[in-house]
Design a protein around this motif. Sequence first.
Motif, short mmCIF file in Angstrom:
data_model
loop_
_atom_site.label_atom_id
_atom_site.label_comp_id
_atom_site.label_asym_id
_atom_site.label_seq_id
_atom_site.Cartn_x
_atom_site.Cartn_y
_atom_site.Cartn_z
N VAL A 109 0.84 -1.20 0.00
CA VAL A 109 0.00 0.00 0.00
C VAL A 109 0.88 1.25 0.00
N ARG A 110 1.98 1.23 0.72
CA ARG A 110 2.91 2.37 0.70
C ARG A 110 3.50 2.56 -0.70
N LEU A 111 3.84 1.47 -1.38
CA LEU A 111 4.36 1.58 -2.75
C LEU A 111 3.29 2.14 -3.69
N ALA A 112 2.06 1.71 -3.51
CA ALA A 112 0.96 2.24 -4.34
C ALA A 112 0.81 3.74 -4.11
N GLY A 113 1.06 4.20 -2.91
CA GLY A 113 1.02 5.64 -2.63
C GLY A 113 2.17 6.39 -3.28
N ARG A 114 3.32 5.76 -3.36
CA ARG A 114 4.50 6.38 -4.00
C ARG A 114 4.38 6.42 -5.51
N TYR A 115 3.72 5.42 -6.07
CA TYR A 115 3.56 5.29 -7.52
C TYR A 115 2.07 5.18 -7.85
N PRO A 116 1.29 6.23 -7.60
CA PRO A 116 -0.17 6.12 -7.71
C PRO A 116 -0.69 5.77 -9.10
N GLN A 117 -0.02 6.16 -10.14
CA GLN A 117 -0.47 5.88 -11.51
C GLN A 117 0.48 4.95 -12.26
N SER A 118 1.54 4.50 -11.61
CA SER A 118 2.56 3.78 -12.38
C SER A 118 3.04 2.48 -11.74
N LEU A 119 2.28 1.94 -10.80
CA LEU A 119 2.65 0.66 -10.19
C LEU A 119 1.82 -0.45 -10.82
N THR A 120 2.48 -1.55 -11.15
CA THR A 120 1.81 -2.76 -11.61
C THR A 120 2.27 -3.90 -10.72
N VAL A 121 1.32 -4.66 -10.18
CA VAL A 121 1.64 -5.78 -9.31
C VAL A 121 1.18 -7.07 -9.98
N LEU A 122 2.10 -8.01 -10.13
CA LEU A 122 1.81 -9.33 -10.68
C LEU A 122 1.78 -10.30 -9.50
N PRO A 123 0.60 -10.71 -9.04
CA PRO A 123 0.51 -11.51 -7.82
C PRO A 123 0.59 -13.02 -8.05
N SER A 124 1.04 -13.73 -7.04
CA SER A 124 0.90 -15.18 -7.01
C SER A 124 -0.52 -15.48 -6.56
N ARG A 125 -0.91 -16.72 -6.62
CA ARG A 125 -2.24 -17.12 -6.14
C ARG A 125 -2.40 -16.76 -4.66
N GLN A 126 -1.35 -16.99 -3.85
CA GLN A 126 -1.41 -16.69 -2.43
C GLN A 126 -1.58 -15.18 -2.20
N VAL A 127 -0.82 -14.39 -2.93
CA VAL A 127 -0.91 -12.93 -2.78
C VAL A 127 -2.30 -12.45 -3.20
N SER A 128 -2.81 -12.96 -4.30
CA SER A 128 -4.16 -12.58 -4.75
C SER A 128 -5.19 -12.86 -3.67
N ARG A 129 -5.09 -14.04 -3.07
CA ARG A 129 -6.05 -14.43 -2.03
C ARG A 129 -5.98 -13.48 -0.83
N VAL A 130 -4.79 -13.18 -0.37
CA VAL A 130 -4.61 -12.28 0.76
C VAL A 130 -5.15 -10.89 0.44
N LEU A 131 -4.86 -10.39 -0.76
CA LEU A 131 -5.35 -9.06 -1.14
C LEU A 131 -6.87 -9.04 -1.27
N GLU A 132 -7.47 -10.12 -1.74
CA GLU A 132 -8.93 -10.22 -1.80
C GLU A 132 -9.51 -10.14 -0.39
N ILE A 133 -8.97 -10.91 0.52
CA ILE A 133 -9.45 -10.92 1.90
C ILE A 133 -9.30 -9.54 2.54
N ALA A 134 -8.22 -8.85 2.21
CA ALA A 134 -7.95 -7.52 2.76
C ALA A 134 -8.78 -6.42 2.09
N GLY A 135 -9.56 -6.77 1.07
CA GLY A 135 -10.37 -5.78 0.38
C GLY A 135 -9.62 -4.99 -0.68
N LEU A 136 -8.48 -5.51 -1.11
CA LEU A 136 -7.65 -4.82 -2.09
C LEU A 136 -7.64 -5.51 -3.45
#
Length: 114
Positions: free
Chosen positions: A68-95
């Motif tokens: 979330v801090r990185l997304a704040g630093r790069y508000p229009q220019s961050l791309t995140v390629l998640p693993s299945r585990q990361v996707s699941r955690v971000l879904e649970i966190a509402g992200l």
Amino acid sequence: MDQRGETPVFSASAEIDGDHLRVVVAGEVDMATADTMFQAALREPAAHVTLDLRAVTFFDSAAIHALVRLAGRYPQSLTVLPSRQVSRVLEIAGLGEQRWLCRSSAGSRVEPPA
């Protein structure tokens, strides 16, 4: 998590190509390693950052905070390629619907953010 007495593996490498920084993270991103991931993404000045988390096996609240801090630093220019585990955690966190998060489809193919 250290479930079998094995040492958890973590790595974060960054390479710059013009104004694009690609950070590849593998292993467990937790309280002990989240700041290393964050600092790797800030290592070089860049107009666009891709955070490749496809080899991440564990992602905790400290990792979410760093992301979330990185997304704040790069508000229009961050791309995140998640693993299945990361996707699941971000879904649970509402992200799971963040603009910077690529949705994975069949296999390892990743769709870029809209």
